[in-house]
Design an enzyme around this catalytic site. Structure first.
Site, PDB file in Angstrom:
ATOM      1  N   LYS A  24      -2.016  -1.518  -3.911  1.00 20.41           N
ATOM      2  CA  LYS A  24      -2.926  -0.367  -3.814  1.00 20.41           C
ATOM      3  C   LYS A  24      -2.123   0.925  -3.804  1.00 20.41           C
ATOM      4  O   LYS A  24      -1.176   1.008  -3.025  1.00 20.41           O
ATOM      5  CB  LYS A  24      -3.726  -0.491  -2.530  1.00 20.41           C
TER       6      LYS A  24
ATOM      7  N   LYS B 175       0.774  10.185   5.676  1.00 22.78           N
ATOM      8  CA  LYS B 175       0.875   8.769   6.071  1.00 22.78           C
ATOM      9  C   LYS B 175       2.197   8.153   5.601  1.00 22.78           C
ATOM     10  O   LYS B 175       2.323   6.935   5.507  1.00 22.78           O
ATOM     11  CB  LYS B 175      -0.337   7.998   5.549  1.00 22.78           C
TER      12      LYS B 175
ATOM     13  N   ARG C  65     -11.140   9.909   1.310  1.00 23.76           N
ATOM     14  CA  ARG C  65     -11.151  10.622   2.602  1.00 23.76           C
ATOM     15  C   ARG C  65     -12.366  11.545   2.683  1.00 23.76           C
ATOM     16  O   ARG C  65     -12.905  11.752   3.771  1.00 23.76           O
ATOM     17  CB  ARG C  65      -9.816  11.355   2.804  1.00 23.76           C
TER      18      ARG C  65
ATOM     19  N   LYS D 223       0.862  -1.190   0.000  1.00 28.85           N
ATOM     20  CA  LYS D 223       0.000   0.000   0.000  1.00 28.85           C
ATOM     21  C   LYS D 223       0.893   1.232   0.000  1.00 28.85           C
ATOM     22  O   LYS D 223       1.696   1.448   0.915  1.00 28.85           O
ATOM     23  CB  LYS D 223      -0.911   0.004   1.220  1.00 28.85           C
TER      24      LYS D 223
HETATM   25  N1  LIG Z   1      -8.210   1.836   3.562  1.00 25.01           N
HETATM   26  C1  LIG Z   1      -8.982   2.009   2.424  1.00 25.01           C
HETATM   27  C2  LIG Z   1      -8.549   3.133   1.584  1.00 25.01           C
HETATM   28  O1  LIG Z   1      -7.640   3.864   1.915  1.00 25.01           O
HETATM   29  C3  LIG Z   1      -9.279   3.288   0.268  1.00 25.01           C
HETATM   30  C4  LIG Z   1      -8.629   4.216  -0.631  1.00 25.01           C
HETATM   31  C5  LIG Z   1      -9.410   4.728  -1.791  1.00 25.01           C
HETATM   32  O2  LIG Z   1     -10.358   4.152  -2.336  1.00 25.01           O
HETATM   33  O3  LIG Z   1      -8.998   5.801  -2.209  1.00 25.01           O
END
Ligand SMILES: NCC(=O)CCC(=O)O
Length: 335
Positions: A258, A227, A214, A204
């Site tokens: 991700k 982060k 967010r 991630k």
């Molecule tokens: N913990 C989940 C996410 O950070 C999702 C991020 C996104 O869809 O932008």
């Protein structure tokens, strides 16, 4: 990796022969996408009036518990095997200690139970990170501006146990603390959840593409700092691979890359190296870019499918995508 086959020179080889008709193209299609490759992320709100469309994610809505149940029924009808629940929690109840993260009655856990009530066969995936319940928007506990690792892992374990009790099928640790997979795996073994699947957010990255998410969970204004002390530097391929190796060694069953589209190189490499179920998260910013451009008339809707086929070509077994219901509907129409 197979070596490049030797192909006879033109005109013996005319690669266009197999592209000539739809039938020939269908016969020679290398990868496919089906609804069973999709995980649908949904936002569930506990705030009265918090439901409705998310401005920076047109077409995506925050749902009430009843809305989540309807989404689960839609997923079942369309053959989408899994829904991932993200809580939109009451801002007045966010604390520094994040105690609501392990409240059995928090909105995430209530949503898991509600979905399981109407669609017991659906695989419900959770999000394990403290940010929905943290007053400062971080995924971990914060002391003197430092994100605490080991204390956070203990909190995450408590959080995950309540998710398991609520009926979750897949735990989704998205926090990027060190040691959390081992701790979660041990806690599941010790507490009667030996068959709990863990899909680790292993690679991630600290990405700007999470912006609309967010907004969706009401964390935009809250985040103090960034982060980067826990998520991976977007420049670091080798470090991302170490994260994947480590999470698998600690007991993850499946891994995720991700965001997705800017990191397709990692998808391919993770799939080839580790040979485990590999997922990509096409995150909110990717959704916003594509859907926004389509709504402006700048791109055709075909790019949605193209973007998802790209993940399959890169080796992903599945994709978490906000396009899941739209695409599954399309696939169902095509038969
Ligand atoms: N913990 C989940 C996410 O950070 C999702 C991020 C996104 O869809 O932008």
């Amino acid at each position: 990796m197979s070596s490049m086959p030797i192909i006879p020179p033109f005109p013996a080889t005319r690669l266009r022969r197999l592209r000539r008709t739809p039938a020939l193209r269908a016969l020679t299609t290398e990868v496919t996408l089906s609804a069973s490759n999709l995980i649908w992320p949904v936002f569930v709100t506990e705030i009265a009036g918090g439901e409705g469309e998310i401005a920076s994610m047109p077409g995506v809505e925050r749902l009430t518990l009843d809305g989540a149940k309807r989404a689960a029924e839609t997923a079942m009808r369309l053959g989408i095997p899994s829904i991932c629940v993200f809580p939109h929690s009451d801002p007045d109840l966010k604390t520094e200690g994040c105690e609501r993260a392990w409240d059995p009655e928090n909105i995430g856990n209530r949503a898991i139970r509600a979905i399981k009530e109407v669609a017991p066969e659906l695989a419900v995936m959770t999000d394990i990170a403290l940010d929905p319940y943290n007053i400062n928007g971080h995924d971990g506990l914060v002391r003197d501006g430092i994100i605490l690792n080991d204390e956070t892992v203990e909190a995450l374990v408590r959080m995950a146990l309540t998710q398991a009790e609520a009926g979750a099928d897949i735990l989704g640790p998205s926090d990027m603390m060190d040691g959390r997979i081992a701790a979660l795996r041990a806690a599941m073994e010790a507490n009667g959840h030996k068959d709990m699947a863990i899909l680790s957010y292993a690679a991630k990255f600290a990405s700007g593409f999470y912006g609309p998410f967010r907004d969706a969970v009401g964390a935009s204004g809250r985040l103090v700092g960034d982060k980067k002390t826990y998520q991976v530097n977007p420049a670091n391929r080798e470090e991302a691979l170490r994260c994947v190796a480590r999470d698998l060694a600690e007991g993850a069953d499946m891994v995720m890359v991700k965001p997705g589209m800017p990191y397709l190189d990692l998808c391919r490499e993770v799939r080839d190296r580790f040979e485990v179920p590999t997922f990509a998260y096409q995150v909110s910013g990717e959704y916003a870019m594509i859907e926004g451009a389509i709504r402006q008339g700048w791109l055709s809707r075909d790019v949605v499918m193209e973007s998802l086929i790209g993940f399959r070509r890169a080796g992903c077994d599945g994709i978490l995508t906000y396009f899941a219901p739209q695409v599954a509907e399309l696939l169902a129409q095509k038969g």
